[in-house]
Design an enzyme around this catalytic site. Structure first.
Site, short mmCIF file in Angstrom:
data_model
loop_
_atom_site.label_atom_id
_atom_site.label_comp_id
_atom_site.label_asym_id
_atom_site.label_seq_id
_atom_site.Cartn_x
_atom_site.Cartn_y
_atom_site.Cartn_z
N GLU A 84 1.51 -0.23 10.01
CA GLU A 84 0.06 -0.44 10.04
C GLU A 84 -0.66 0.82 10.54
O GLU A 84 -1.71 0.75 11.19
CB GLU A 84 -0.32 -1.63 10.93
CG GLU A 84 0.38 -2.93 10.60
CD GLU A 84 -0.10 -3.55 9.31
OE1 GLU A 84 -0.26 -2.80 8.33
OE2 GLU A 84 -0.30 -4.76 9.28
N GLY A 85 -0.11 1.98 10.22
CA GLY A 85 -0.65 3.26 10.68
C GLY A 85 0.09 3.70 11.93
O GLY A 85 0.07 3.01 12.94
N GLY A 92 -5.41 -5.95 10.44
CA GLY A 92 -3.95 -5.96 10.52
C GLY A 92 -3.44 -5.27 11.76
O GLY A 92 -2.42 -5.68 12.34
N GLN A 123 16.61 -1.25 31.31
CA GLN A 123 16.99 -0.58 32.56
C GLN A 123 17.19 -1.61 33.68
O GLN A 123 18.12 -1.48 34.49
CB GLN A 123 15.91 0.42 32.94
CG GLN A 123 16.31 1.37 34.07
CD GLN A 123 17.32 2.41 33.60
OE1 GLN A 123 17.44 2.66 32.41
NE2 GLN A 123 18.04 3.00 34.55
N TRP A 161 8.24 0.04 1.65
CA TRP A 161 8.03 -0.56 2.97
C TRP A 161 7.26 -1.88 2.89
O TRP A 161 6.32 -2.11 3.65
CB TRP A 161 7.30 0.42 3.91
CG TRP A 161 7.94 1.77 3.96
CD1 TRP A 161 7.41 2.95 3.56
CD2 TRP A 161 9.27 2.08 4.44
NE1 TRP A 161 8.30 3.98 3.75
CE2 TRP A 161 9.46 3.47 4.30
CE3 TRP A 161 10.30 1.29 4.99
CZ2 TRP A 161 10.64 4.10 4.67
CZ3 TRP A 161 11.47 1.94 5.35
CH2 TRP A 161 11.63 3.32 5.19
N LEU A 193 0.82 -1.20 0.00
CA LEU A 193 0.00 0.00 0.00
C LEU A 193 0.86 1.26 0.00
O LEU A 193 0.67 2.16 -0.81
CB LEU A 193 -0.93 0.01 1.22
CG LEU A 193 -1.76 1.27 1.46
CD1 LEU A 193 -2.73 1.51 0.31
CD2 LEU A 193 -2.52 1.17 2.78
N GLY A 246 23.79 -2.02 32.77
CA GLY A 246 24.74 -1.96 31.67
C GLY A 246 24.66 -3.17 30.76
O GLY A 246 24.84 -3.06 29.54
#
Length: 377
Positions: free
Chosen positions: A363-364, A242, A336, A158, A127, A340
């Site tokens: 997907e938006g 989707g 976190q 994409w 799309l 490290g």
């Protein structure tokens, strides 16, 4: 950690057990190798198709699994908890089958859909364009009607599984304005179709994302799905489903990050105590767990509305928004918790964090989800 689930029947429980076993054997053991080397897992989708995981949400009489959407999404979540890129590709394949199932003629469905649902044909969704991502109505790829079908000219962008998929749900312009876009079931290989090099992405490295260049390729007349000008209606109705797929993928990814963080917090000690016993960190883990549970609840609510043939567009956008934002927060918090070490590739949480980011975009984007929700209100 295996999540206790409320499922509609014993068959669904058995399906989820099968999925977990397969995912542990075929996905969890291969994910690090392929994600680090950025190599495609050849043969994996064939195996997923053979056990019936690529057509779960479609009717049995058409070759699908006949499962409610709420069950399919929980299967997808389990896949994503082991390998997000594969789960996203499964979601995209399911999305790419939707236009044919919902808008194809009986002849088109009989000809193509069984192989798609069995995984003998893997699909992509085409799309977006370089200058038309969130604004789908601005696409410029043209489908010109000619004597022997439609001549396709333009560039699409994409595309998950681009260059590898066997077919694409392709959206191209046949007229002017929003009513001038049509949907086609395009073959993955045809004269005049080429693909760009895979994008160099932050995450989801094992599944290629590419551009597609259509240089006058001819599609036969029966490759048109629905009627001319119906393309955006088809695209947006498919995206509602989707978005639920992406919500489930994000939830699975967040669950994997939570599980990793809890396991580490039970082993790591500071000041003579396991770090999970320090209230400050325990509260972080509690917030992570709450976010995962909330994400799961929102996508299941939308899925159950879909299964009951109730309107669910707003709920799908809510689920996509909530679940993907949760995945970003939970995976960041997981890094976190590891301190490290979380910033190194010795543990998977840094990969989870990178993979979560894209889920807020495709997907938006989540800004588009807010727009959909607001308009619905």
């Amino acid at each position: 950690m295996a999540v206790s689930r409320l499922l509609p029947n014993q068959d669904a429980h058995d399906l989820l057990d099968l999925t977990r076993t397969l995912a542990d054997k075929e996905l969890a053991t291969r994910v690090e190798e392929h994600e680090r080397a950025e190599t495609y897992p050849t043969g994996l989708f064939t195996k997923l198709g053979e056990v019936g995981l690529l057509g779960l949400a479609y009717p049995e009489e058409l070759g699908g699994g006949g499962q409610p959407y709420e069950v399919y999404l929980q299967v997808l979540e389990e896949l994503a908890a082991r390998w997000a890129a594969v789960a996203v590709a499964v979601s995209v394949h399911t999305l790419a089958c939707f236009p044919l199932k919902q808008y194809g003629t009986p002849e088109q469905i009989d000809r193509w859909l069984p192989d798609m649902l069995a995984g003998r044909q893997i699909g992509g969704y085409s799309l977006s364009e370089p200058q038309a991502g969130s604004d789908a109505g601005a696409l410029t790829c043209k489908a010109e009607k000619v004597e022997n079908g439609y001549r396709i000219t333009g560039t699409k962008a994409w595309i998950t599984h681009g260059g590898i998929a066997d077919f694409y749900a392709l959206f191209a312009r046949t007229g002017e304005g929003n009513r001038g876009i049509s949907c086609f079931l395009a073959p993955g290989a045809v004269d005049g179709l080429t693909f760009g090099r895979p994008e160099e992405k932050m995450g989801l490295h094992a599944i290629p994302t590419t551009t597609a260049h259509w240089d006058g390729a001819i599609l036969e007349p029966d490759r048109l799905l629905g009627t001319e000008g119906q393309g955006l209606q088809i695209a947006f109705s498919a995206l509602d489903s989707g978005r639920l797929g992406i919500a489930a993928c994000a939830t699975g990814l967040a669950q994997a990050a939570l599980d990793a963080a809890v396991a580490y917090a039970k082993e790591r000690t500071t000041f003579g105590r396991k770090i999970i016993d320090h209230q400050g960190l325990a509260f972080v883990l509690a917030d992570m767990a709450a976010a995962v549970d909330a994400a799961r609840a929102t996508y299941l609510d939308a899925a159950r509305r879909r299964d009951a043939d109730l309107p669910y567009s707003r709920q799908a956008s809510v689920a996509k928004l909530v679940a993907t934002d949760a995945a970003m927060k939970v995976t960041t918090d997981a890094v976190q918790v590891f301190g490290g070490y979380g910033y190194t590739r010795d543990f998977p949480v840094e990969r989870y964090m990178r993979e979560a980011k894209i889920m807020q975009i495709f997907e938006g984007t989540n800004q588009i989800q807010r727009l959909v929700i607001a308009r619905n209100l």
